[in-house]
Design a protein around this motif. Structure first.
Motif, PDB file in Angstrom:
ATOM      1  N   UNK A  83       0.041   8.211   3.280  1.00 18.90           N
ATOM      2  CA  UNK A  83       0.655   7.343   2.407  1.00 18.90           C
ATOM      3  C   UNK A  83       1.953   7.575   2.615  1.00 18.90           C
ATOM      4  N   UNK A  84       2.488   8.936   2.694  1.00 14.90           N
ATOM      5  CA  UNK A  84       3.793   9.231   2.682  1.00 14.90           C
ATOM      6  C   UNK A  84       4.337   8.537   3.871  1.00 14.90           C
ATOM      7  N   UNK A  85       3.759   8.298   5.216  1.00 11.99           N
ATOM      8  CA  UNK A  85       4.252   7.769   6.128  1.00 11.99           C
ATOM      9  C   UNK A  85       4.570   6.194   5.965  1.00 11.99           C
ATOM     10  N   UNK A  86       3.576   5.565   5.089  1.00  8.87           N
ATOM     11  CA  UNK A  86       3.582   4.289   4.847  1.00  8.87           C
ATOM     12  C   UNK A  86       4.856   3.823   3.923  1.00  8.87           C
ATOM     13  N   UNK A  87       5.122   5.039   2.887  1.00 13.44           N
ATOM     14  CA  UNK A  87       6.319   4.822   2.018  1.00 13.44           C
ATOM     15  C   UNK A  87       7.546   4.900   2.821  1.00 13.44           C
ATOM     16  N   UNK A  88       7.541   5.730   3.848  1.00 11.92           N
ATOM     17  CA  UNK A  88       8.892   5.848   4.818  1.00 11.92           C
ATOM     18  C   UNK A  88       8.895   4.358   5.558  1.00 11.92           C
ATOM     19  N   UNK A  89       7.976   4.070   5.978  1.00  9.34           N
ATOM     20  CA  UNK A  89       7.844   2.589   6.921  1.00  9.34           C
ATOM     21  C   UNK A  89       8.400   1.461   6.103  1.00  9.34           C
ATOM     22  N   UNK A  90       8.027   1.494   4.844  1.00 13.23           N
ATOM     23  CA  UNK A  90       8.181   0.611   3.928  1.00 13.23           C
ATOM     24  C   UNK A  90       9.672   0.136   3.944  1.00 13.23           C
ATOM     25  N   UNK A  91      10.474   1.214   4.163  1.00 12.85           N
ATOM     26  CA  UNK A  91      12.028   0.811   4.196  1.00 12.85           C
ATOM     27  C   UNK A  91      12.403  -0.042   5.411  1.00 12.85           C
ATOM     28  N   UNK A  92      11.597  -0.066   6.400  1.00 13.20           N
ATOM     29  CA  UNK A  92      12.071  -0.794   7.657  1.00 13.20           C
ATOM     30  C   UNK A  92      11.429  -2.020   7.684  1.00 13.20           C
ATOM     31  N   UNK A  93      10.284  -2.252   6.751  1.00 14.32           N
ATOM     32  CA  UNK A  93       9.923  -3.532   6.948  1.00 14.32           C
ATOM     33  C   UNK A  93      10.688  -4.835   7.044  1.00 14.32           C
ATOM     34  N   UNK A  94      10.559  -5.934   7.724  1.00 16.24           N
ATOM     35  CA  UNK A  94      11.296  -7.253   7.707  1.00 16.24           C
ATOM     36  C   UNK A  94      10.508  -7.987   6.363  1.00 16.24           C
ATOM     37  N   UNK A  95      11.623  -9.002   5.893  1.00 16.65           N
ATOM     38  CA  UNK A  95      11.099  -9.795   4.677  1.00 16.65           C
ATOM     39  C   UNK A  95       9.769 -10.643   4.984  1.00 16.65           C
ATOM     40  N   UNK A  96       9.534 -10.796   6.178  1.00 16.69           N
ATOM     41  CA  UNK A  96       8.014 -11.422   6.571  1.00 16.69           C
ATOM     42  C   UNK A  96       7.001 -10.496   6.253  1.00 16.69           C
ATOM     43  N   UNK A  97       7.337  -9.323   5.839  1.00 16.92           N
ATOM     44  CA  UNK A  97       5.999  -8.562   5.567  1.00 16.92           C
ATOM     45  C   UNK A  97       5.399  -8.687   4.115  1.00 16.92           C
ATOM     46  N   UNK A  98       4.610  -9.791   4.123  1.00 18.06           N
ATOM     47  CA  UNK A  98       4.280 -10.099   2.455  1.00 18.06           C
ATOM     48  C   UNK A  98       3.070  -9.100   2.495  1.00 18.06           C
ATOM     49  N   UNK A  99       2.598  -9.205   0.976  1.00 20.16           N
ATOM     50  CA  UNK A  99       1.686  -8.190   0.949  1.00 20.16           C
ATOM     51  C   UNK A  99       0.457  -8.138   1.773  1.00 20.16           C
ATOM     52  N   UNK A 100      -0.147  -9.316   2.284  1.00 19.87           N
ATOM     53  CA  UNK A 100      -1.444  -9.195   2.841  1.00 19.87           C
ATOM     54  C   UNK A 100      -1.067  -8.629   4.331  1.00 19.87           C
ATOM     55  N   UNK A 101       0.187  -8.936   4.928  1.00 17.39           N
ATOM     56  CA  UNK A 101       0.480  -8.216   6.077  1.00 17.39           C
ATOM     57  C   UNK A 101       0.695  -6.686   5.765  1.00 17.39           C
ATOM     58  N   UNK A 102       1.213  -6.324   4.690  1.00 12.60           N
ATOM     59  CA  UNK A 102       1.282  -4.787   4.364  1.00 12.60           C
ATOM     60  C   UNK A 102      -0.064  -4.107   4.516  1.00 12.60           C
ATOM     61  N   UNK A 103      -1.216  -4.882   3.783  1.00 14.97           N
ATOM     62  CA  UNK A 103      -2.401  -4.502   3.716  1.00 14.97           C
ATOM     63  C   UNK A 103      -3.061  -4.194   5.189  1.00 14.97           C
ATOM     64  N   UNK A 104      -2.871  -5.344   5.964  1.00 19.45           N
ATOM     65  CA  UNK A 104      -3.508  -5.120   7.263  1.00 19.45           C
ATOM     66  C   UNK A 104      -2.791  -4.084   8.038  1.00 19.45           C
ATOM     67  N   UNK A 105      -1.444  -3.780   8.192  1.00 18.93           N
ATOM     68  CA  UNK A 105      -0.739  -2.985   8.671  1.00 18.93           C
ATOM     69  C   UNK A 105      -1.113  -1.580   8.353  1.00 18.93           C
ATOM     70  N   UNK A 106      -1.393  -1.498   6.973  1.00 19.38           N
ATOM     71  CA  UNK A 106      -1.673  -0.190   6.776  1.00 19.38           C
ATOM     72  C   UNK A 106      -3.048   0.336   7.167  1.00 19.38           C
ATOM     73  N   UNK A 107      -3.810  -0.540   7.622  1.00 23.39           N
ATOM     74  CA  UNK A 107      -4.941   0.175   8.346  1.00 23.39           C
ATOM     75  C   UNK A 107      -4.567   0.980   9.771  1.00 23.39           C
TER      76      UNK A 107
END
Length: 233
Positions: A83-107
């Motif tokens: 969860x901490x890694x995901x929070x850190x990566x969220x700062x580097x995500x492109x605007x094309x990372x919509x919620x469905x993309x975020x959920x898939x990438x979190x896997x």
């Protein structure tokens, strides 16, 4: 960069991760079969969970007939770092990372995938992460399948020897930082000592709850003995 080229770049950068996962998950496959799981069950666990430590602890809970609550607490304790890694990566995500993309990438957020993604220059796009996650997942599941199949065919002494591969990876992870940091070494030794206490002095305690107690107690001890200093603004 087009989606296909980004996906291809992710595949290429994920090849070393996939090859590493192939060898490590071979040991998990053997461990799972020795715990009474079938080849299909072991492979399904690896397909739905990309977490070596969590899977190893989960198999121990299954083998000891632990409860669902115990399993949930063990996984939460071991995998909360993602969860901490995901929070850190969220700062580097492109605007094309919509919620469905975020959920898939979190896997597919693992220690190794996180390291590659956080080191990537510029913003991360979904196609790039999907490429890394795909090749890493293939390596992890394929290694588990091969290890589980070998565990059913090879003699017990051979599978016992091959089964230490996963533990060898854990040792390889903790030794380098322990040599550099006194605080990490203290936490590792404390966790090992507590594990021995739970194993030999409290045999009635299940392996799942032993993992929870050791992890939390060692972490608290490290935080008390080696508090992190606040950085200047």
């Amino acid at each position: 960069m087009s989606r296909f080229s980004g996906f291809l770049k992710g595949l290429v950068q994920g090849i070393p991760i996939g090859l590493g996962y192939l060898s490590v998950s071979f040991g998990f496959g053997i461990m799972a079969v020795r715990a009474g799981l079938s080849v299909g069950e072991a492979s399904l666990i690896s397909l739905t969970n990309l977490t070596s430590a969590g899977q190893a602890a989960g198999v121990d809970v299954i083998a000891s007939n632990g409860s669902l609550l115990e399993m949930a607490l063990v996984q939460l304790t071991i995998n909360i770092r993602y969860a901490l890694m995901a929070l850190s990566l969220s700062q580097k995500l492109d605007n094309s990372f919509t919620l469905p993309h975020r959920l898939l990438a979190a896997y597919g957020i693992t220690d190794e995938i996180f390291g590659v993604c956080i080191a990537e220059e510029g913003k991360l796009k979904p196609a790039f992460m999907y490429g890394i996650i795909l090749i890493a997942t293939i390596g992890w599941v394929l290694g588990t399948f091969l290890g589980a199949a070998a565990g059913e065919l090879l003699p017990a002494p051979v599978t016992a020897a091959l089964g230490i591969v996963l533990y060898g990876m854990f040792i390889a992870i903790i030794i380098p930082p322990s040599r550099k940091s006194k605080s990490i070494l203290c936490v590792v030794l404390a966790a090992a000592a507590l594990s021995c206490i739970c194993k030999y002095l409290i045999p009635a305690l299940s392996s799942g709850f032993a993992v929870i107690i050791c992890a939390i107690a060692a972490s608290v001890l490290g935080a008390l003995l080696f508090p992190r200093e606040e950085e200047d603004a």
